[in-house]
Design a protein around this motif. Structure first.
Motif, mmCIF file in Angstrom:
data_model
loop_
_atom_site.group_PDB
_atom_site.id
_atom_site.type_symbol
_atom_site.label_atom_id
_atom_site.label_comp_id
_atom_site.label_asym_id
_atom_site.label_seq_id
_atom_site.Cartn_x
_atom_site.Cartn_y
_atom_site.Cartn_z
ATOM 1 N N THR A 81 0.818 -1.215 0.000
ATOM 2 C CA THR A 81 0.000 0.000 0.000
ATOM 3 C C THR A 81 0.849 1.261 0.000
ATOM 4 O OG1 THR A 81 -0.193 -0.103 2.425
ATOM 5 C CG2 THR A 81 -1.936 -1.158 1.134
ATOM 6 N N GLY A 82 2.144 1.101 -0.267
ATOM 7 C CA GLY A 82 3.001 2.266 -0.459
ATOM 8 C C GLY A 82 3.843 2.678 0.720
ATOM 9 N N ARG A 109 -3.067 0.595 -6.795
ATOM 10 C CA ARG A 109 -4.005 1.718 -6.798
ATOM 11 C C ARG A 109 -3.974 2.438 -5.450
ATOM 12 N NH1 ARG A 109 -8.592 2.043 -4.547
ATOM 13 N NH2 ARG A 109 -8.807 -0.221 -4.287
ATOM 14 N N ILE A 110 -3.943 1.664 -4.369
ATOM 15 C CA ILE A 110 -3.863 2.261 -3.027
ATOM 16 C C ILE A 110 -2.533 2.992 -2.858
ATOM 17 C CG2 ILE A 110 -3.788 1.771 -0.556
ATOM 18 C CD1 ILE A 110 -5.611 -0.650 -1.125
ATOM 19 N N ALA A 111 -1.446 2.376 -3.337
ATOM 20 C CA ALA A 111 -0.125 2.993 -3.207
ATOM 21 C C ALA A 111 -0.054 4.324 -3.956
ATOM 22 C CB ALA A 111 0.947 2.043 -3.722
ATOM 23 N N LYS A 112 -0.699 4.405 -5.116
ATOM 24 C CA LYS A 112 -0.735 5.677 -5.851
ATOM 25 C C LYS A 112 -1.365 6.764 -4.999
ATOM 26 C CE LYS A 112 -0.956 3.758 -10.541
ATOM 27 N NZ LYS A 112 -1.786 3.609 -11.773
ATOM 28 N N GLU A 113 -2.453 6.412 -4.316
ATOM 29 C CA GLU A 113 -3.114 7.372 -3.435
ATOM 30 C C GLU A 113 -2.198 7.762 -2.276
ATOM 31 O OE1 GLU A 113 -6.679 5.403 -2.251
ATOM 32 O OE2 GLU A 113 -7.581 5.457 -4.256
ATOM 33 N N THR A 114 -1.480 6.782 -1.737
ATOM 34 C CA THR A 114 -0.548 7.058 -0.638
ATOM 35 C C THR A 114 0.539 8.023 -1.087
ATOM 36 O OG1 THR A 114 -0.926 4.892 0.385
ATOM 37 C CG2 THR A 114 1.118 6.023 0.957
ATOM 38 N N PHE A 127 4.533 2.318 -11.900
ATOM 39 C CA PHE A 127 3.873 1.125 -11.370
ATOM 40 C C PHE A 127 3.772 0.070 -12.462
ATOM 41 C CE2 PHE A 127 2.441 4.596 -8.738
ATOM 42 C CZ PHE A 127 2.435 4.066 -7.462
ATOM 43 N N ILE A 128 4.305 -1.121 -12.167
ATOM 44 C CA ILE A 128 4.232 -2.222 -13.118
ATOM 45 C C ILE A 128 3.542 -3.398 -12.430
ATOM 46 C CG2 ILE A 128 5.505 -3.753 -14.654
ATOM 47 C CD1 ILE A 128 7.795 -1.783 -14.659
ATOM 48 N N PRO A 129 2.317 -3.739 -12.843
ATOM 49 C CA PRO A 129 1.649 -4.901 -12.270
ATOM 50 C C PRO A 129 2.194 -6.189 -12.867
ATOM 51 C CG PRO A 129 0.240 -3.877 -13.913
ATOM 52 C CD PRO A 129 1.463 -3.019 -13.804
#
Length: 228
Positions: A81-82, A109-114, A127-129
């Motif tokens: 989560t970042g 997605r959560i980490a981007k928000e963090t 970010f690479i999934p």
């Protein structure tokens, strides 16, 4: 005649006191840097999605290493989560870019928000999934100052091989959970994760291209500098 030794005169109560003092020192060191509301919130979200992030002590060590290497390019295996990403970005150069890999797009997605809450622009992280061993071979040889590994423990040996290719001379590789809940020092534990981490520790220690250290922060942070 029986020879006196300090060990033979140590009572159980004294040993318990020594152990308690050692734990107090570790707890103090772990909490030394402190965490702000962004990291506290990211930890809360990690618990909600079942992710275990790096501890505050481990995170502050990553921040320190990113700053010490003047890192411009960092690769991270395990976005979560970042939490670790924020620590790394805070230690990196202002123009640095974190490349972070995780098989769970929802975590990213959560980490981007963090990262946004921490004040980092979208251009500071890539970010690479996907699975690490499928993504890492696509990254540039010698293009990274630091590689942080916090993914599948049974793949740690393969992460090391990729990290050696990715790192520039003088770059640093780090592995979280290097003590694996205190199982690694206990020979009675022989599960696949513990065995893989033991093999990693041996491989890093015996590799002449690396200068290693095992930091007793969090669940253990194995770090090594790649020689020039």
């Amino acid at each position: 005649m029986r020879h006196w030794s300090p060990r033979s005169r140590t009572t159980r109560r004294e040993e318990e006191a020594i152990s308690s003092n050692r734990q107090a020192r570790w707890d103090f060191a772990e909490a030394y840097a402190g965490e702000d509301s962004v990291l506290v919130a990211a930890r809360h979200r990690a618990r909600e999605v079942g992710v275990t992030p790096v501890t505050p002590g481990g995170g502050s060590a990553l921040c320190f290493l990113a700053a010490a290497t003047d890192a411009r390019a960092v690769a991270e295996i395990g976005t979560g989560t970042g939490v670790s990403g924020v620590y790394l970005l805070r230690g990196m150069r202002p123009d640095g870019v974190l490349t972070t890999v995780d098989p769970e797009p929802d975590n990213q997605r959560i980490a981007k928000e963090t990262f946004a809450q921490a004040g980092f622009s979208g251009g500071r992280a890539r970010f690479i999934p996907g699975r690490a061993l499928e993504v890492l071979p696509r990254l540039a040889d010698g293009g990274y100052d630091l590689v942080f590994c916090d993914g599948d423990k049974t793949e740690y040996g393969e992460y090391l091989a990729e990290a050696l290719r990715l790192l520039r001379p003088g770059g640093v590789v780090c592995f979280d959970n290097a003590l694996w809940h205190d199982r690694v020092p206990d020979p009675a534990h022989r599960d696949p994760e513990t065995t893989a981490i033991r093999e990693l520790l041996r491989a890093v220690r015996e590799n002449d291209a690396l200068v290693p250290t095992l930091l007793p922060v969090g669940d253990g942070l194995l770090c090594a500098v790649r020689r020039g």
